[in-house]
Design a protein around this motif. Sequence first.
Motif, PDB file in Angstrom:
ATOM      1  N   LYS A  99      39.674  33.307  35.262  1.00 39.86           N
ATOM      2  CA  LYS A  99      39.666  34.665  35.801  1.00 39.86           C
ATOM      3  C   LYS A  99      40.713  35.460  35.038  1.00 39.86           C
ATOM      4  CE  LYS A  99      37.990  33.348  40.340  1.00 39.86           C
ATOM      5  NZ  LYS A  99      38.235  33.340  41.793  1.00 39.86           N
ATOM      6  N   ALA A 100      40.424  36.737  34.800  1.00 36.57           N
ATOM      7  CA  ALA A 100      41.323  37.563  33.992  1.00 36.57           C
ATOM      8  C   ALA A 100      41.675  38.850  34.731  1.00 36.57           C
ATOM      9  CB  ALA A 100      40.672  37.896  32.655  1.00 36.57           C
ATOM     10  N   ASP A 101      42.882  39.312  34.516  1.00 42.98           N
ATOM     11  CA  ASP A 101      43.337  40.581  35.070  1.00 42.98           C
ATOM     12  C   ASP A 101      43.599  41.531  33.909  1.00 42.98           C
ATOM     13  OD1 ASP A 101      44.490  42.739  36.304  1.00 42.98           O
ATOM     14  OD2 ASP A 101      46.072  41.593  37.295  1.00 42.98           O
ATOM     15  N   VAL A 102      42.761  42.554  33.811  1.00 38.69           N
ATOM     16  CA  VAL A 102      42.946  43.579  32.781  1.00 38.69           C
ATOM     17  C   VAL A 102      43.264  44.922  33.434  1.00 38.69           C
ATOM     18  CG1 VAL A 102      41.521  42.419  31.035  1.00 38.69           C
ATOM     19  CG2 VAL A 102      40.455  44.005  32.659  1.00 38.69           C
ATOM     20  N   GLY A 103      43.770  44.857  34.678  1.00 36.39           N
ATOM     21  CA  GLY A 103      44.117  46.065  35.410  1.00 36.39           C
ATOM     22  C   GLY A 103      42.949  46.660  36.168  1.00 36.39           C
ATOM     23  N   GLN A 104      41.923  45.867  36.451  1.00 31.07           N
ATOM     24  CA  GLN A 104      40.713  46.382  37.086  1.00 31.07           C
ATOM     25  C   GLN A 104      40.874  46.658  38.576  1.00 31.07           C
ATOM     26  OE1 GLN A 104      41.068  43.304  35.830  1.00 31.07           O
ATOM     27  NE2 GLN A 104      40.074  41.777  37.097  1.00 31.07           N
ATOM     28  N   GLY A 105      41.899  46.112  39.200  1.00 30.91           N
ATOM     29  CA  GLY A 105      42.087  46.332  40.632  1.00 30.91           C
ATOM     30  C   GLY A 105      41.231  45.383  41.455  1.00 30.91           C
ATOM     31  N   PRO A 106      41.532  45.275  42.759  1.00 30.72           N
ATOM     32  CA  PRO A 106      40.890  44.263  43.601  1.00 30.72           C
ATOM     33  C   PRO A 106      39.504  44.625  44.132  1.00 30.72           C
ATOM     34  CG  PRO A 106      42.524  45.456  44.862  1.00 30.72           C
ATOM     35  CD  PRO A 106      42.597  45.975  43.449  1.00 30.72           C
ATOM     36  N   ASP A 107      39.186  45.897  44.257  1.00 29.08           N
ATOM     37  CA  ASP A 107      37.941  46.305  44.921  1.00 29.08           C
ATOM     38  C   ASP A 107      36.874  46.697  43.919  1.00 29.08           C
ATOM     39  OD1 ASP A 107      39.048  45.904  47.472  1.00 29.08           O
ATOM     40  OD2 ASP A 107      40.026  47.858  47.371  1.00 29.08           O
ATOM     41  N   ARG A 108      36.354  45.735  43.199  1.00 27.63           N
ATOM     42  CA  ARG A 108      35.318  45.970  42.200  1.00 27.63           C
ATOM     43  C   ARG A 108      34.095  45.144  42.551  1.00 27.63           C
ATOM     44  NH1 ARG A 108      37.175  50.405  40.600  1.00 27.63           N
ATOM     45  NH2 ARG A 108      39.059  50.363  39.370  1.00 27.63           N
ATOM     46  N   VAL A 112      36.187  40.089  36.310  1.00 34.06           N
ATOM     47  CA  VAL A 112      36.556  39.926  34.908  1.00 34.06           C
ATOM     48  C   VAL A 112      36.985  38.480  34.690  1.00 34.06           C
ATOM     49  CG1 VAL A 112      38.070  40.681  33.033  1.00 34.06           C
ATOM     50  CG2 VAL A 112      37.300  42.338  34.758  1.00 34.06           C
ATOM     51  N   MET A 113      36.411  37.878  33.648  1.00 33.52           N
ATOM     52  CA  MET A 113      36.754  36.513  33.278  1.00 33.52           C
ATOM     53  C   MET A 113      37.068  36.485  31.794  1.00 33.52           C
ATOM     54  SD  MET A 113      34.098  34.209  35.516  1.00 33.52           S
ATOM     55  CE  MET A 113      35.231  32.805  35.572  1.00 33.52           C
ATOM     56  N   ALA A 114      37.559  35.356  31.314  1.00 34.24           N
ATOM     57  CA  ALA A 114      37.829  35.171  29.887  1.00 34.24           C
ATOM     58  C   ALA A 114      37.229  33.845  29.446  1.00 34.24           C
ATOM     59  CB  ALA A 114      39.328  35.199  29.607  1.00 34.24           C
ATOM     60  N   ASP A 115      36.685  33.840  28.235  1.00 32.55           N
ATOM     61  CA  ASP A 115      36.156  32.594  27.678  1.00 32.55           C
ATOM     62  C   ASP A 115      37.330  31.700  27.256  1.00 32.55           C
ATOM     63  OD1 ASP A 115      36.981  33.307  25.044  1.00 32.55           O
ATOM     64  OD2 ASP A 115      34.989  33.983  24.466  1.00 32.55           O
ATOM     65  N   PRO A 116      37.073  30.495  26.767  1.00 32.97           N
ATOM     66  CA  PRO A 116      38.177  29.587  26.437  1.00 32.97           C
ATOM     67  C   PRO A 116      39.168  30.106  25.391  1.00 32.97           C
ATOM     68  CG  PRO A 116      36.174  28.335  26.694  1.00 32.97           C
ATOM     69  CD  PRO A 116      35.794  29.794  26.735  1.00 32.97           C
ATOM     70  N   GLU A 117      38.799  31.122  24.605  1.00 28.63           N
ATOM     71  CA  GLU A 117      39.748  31.695  23.643  1.00 28.63           C
ATOM     72  C   GLU A 117      40.321  33.024  24.111  1.00 28.63           C
ATOM     73  OE1 GLU A 117      39.251  31.520  19.505  1.00 28.63           O
ATOM     74  OE2 GLU A 117      38.403  29.497  19.535  1.00 28.63           O
ATOM     75  N   GLY A 118      40.059  33.384  25.377  1.00 27.34           N
ATOM     76  CA  GLY A 118      40.676  34.572  25.954  1.00 27.34           C
ATOM     77  C   GLY A 118      39.887  35.856  25.828  1.00 27.34           C
ATOM     78  N   ASN A 119      38.662  35.816  25.318  1.00 25.65           N
ATOM     79  CA  ASN A 119      37.838  37.028  25.213  1.00 25.65           C
ATOM     80  C   ASN A 119      37.280  37.386  26.577  1.00 25.65           C
ATOM     81  OD1 ASN A 119      37.890  37.191  22.226  1.00 25.65           O
ATOM     82  ND2 ASN A 119      36.831  35.237  22.404  1.00 25.65           N
ATOM     83  N   GLU A 120      37.570  38.603  27.038  1.00 24.53           N
ATOM     84  CA  GLU A 120      37.134  39.015  28.348  1.00 24.53           C
ATOM     85  C   GLU A 120      35.626  39.245  28.387  1.00 24.53           C
ATOM     86  OE1 GLU A 120      41.288  40.395  27.599  1.00 24.53           O
ATOM     87  OE2 GLU A 120      39.438  41.056  26.650  1.00 24.53           O
ATOM     88  N   PHE A 121      35.070  38.972  29.575  1.00 21.13           N
ATOM     89  CA  PHE A 121      33.685  39.318  29.881  1.00 21.13           C
ATOM     90  C   PHE A 121      33.611  39.553  31.382  1.00 21.13           C
ATOM     91  CE2 PHE A 121      33.841  34.720  30.239  1.00 21.13           C
ATOM     92  CZ  PHE A 121      33.025  34.395  31.308  1.00 21.13           C
ATOM     93  N   CYS A 122      32.574  40.236  31.825  1.00 21.92           N
ATOM     94  CA  CYS A 122      32.434  40.533  33.248  1.00 21.92           C
ATOM     95  C   CYS A 122      31.209  39.839  33.822  1.00 21.92           C
ATOM     96  CB  CYS A 122      32.296  42.042  33.480  1.00 21.92           C
ATOM     97  SG  CYS A 122      33.784  42.970  33.063  1.00 21.92           S
ATOM     98  N   VAL A 123      31.367  39.330  35.035  1.00 20.34           N
ATOM     99  CA  VAL A 123      30.248  38.783  35.778  1.00 20.34           C
ATOM    100  C   VAL A 123      29.852  39.840  36.799  1.00 20.34           C
ATOM    101  CG1 VAL A 123      29.411  36.886  37.203  1.00 20.34           C
ATOM    102  CG2 VAL A 123      31.179  36.454  35.475  1.00 20.34           C
TER     103      VAL A 123
END
Length: 129
Positions: A99-108, A112-123
């Motif tokens: 799980k990743a925190d890019v400043g998206q806030g809690p109520d989305r 936001v997640m990151a792959d094994p090398e840290g590249n963000e993606f969204c589910v």
Amino acid sequence: MTSRFTELAVDCHDPEALAAFWCEVLDFKVIDRSEGLVEIGSWVPTVEEVRARQMPPTMCFDRVPEGKTVKNRLHLDISPIDRSTEDEVTRLLGLGATKADVGQGPDRSWLVMADPEGNEFCVLRTLAP
């Protein structure tokens, strides 16, 4: 005539490992590999098919020496098709995502997640019936 979106290139340290992760996530297969490069996709593109119509792009994982240092300016959004969003997040965590925190806030409505090398993606929301 216009151009076609044919590949998404991802710089990484370990193309084989990252391609394997994304093959599991997207149910893709390795369609080409060479030294320091692995290409995956849902189909094997031909020039004739790409010229005829827009087809799903492939993903190319290219070995680079430098690491990721900042939040991605471009990322993938994925939607589970056969399970709940929560069940998909659990599956992705088991594959090596975090799980990743890019400043998206809690109520989305997405996570936001990151792959094994840290590249963000969204589910996103599930598309399951």
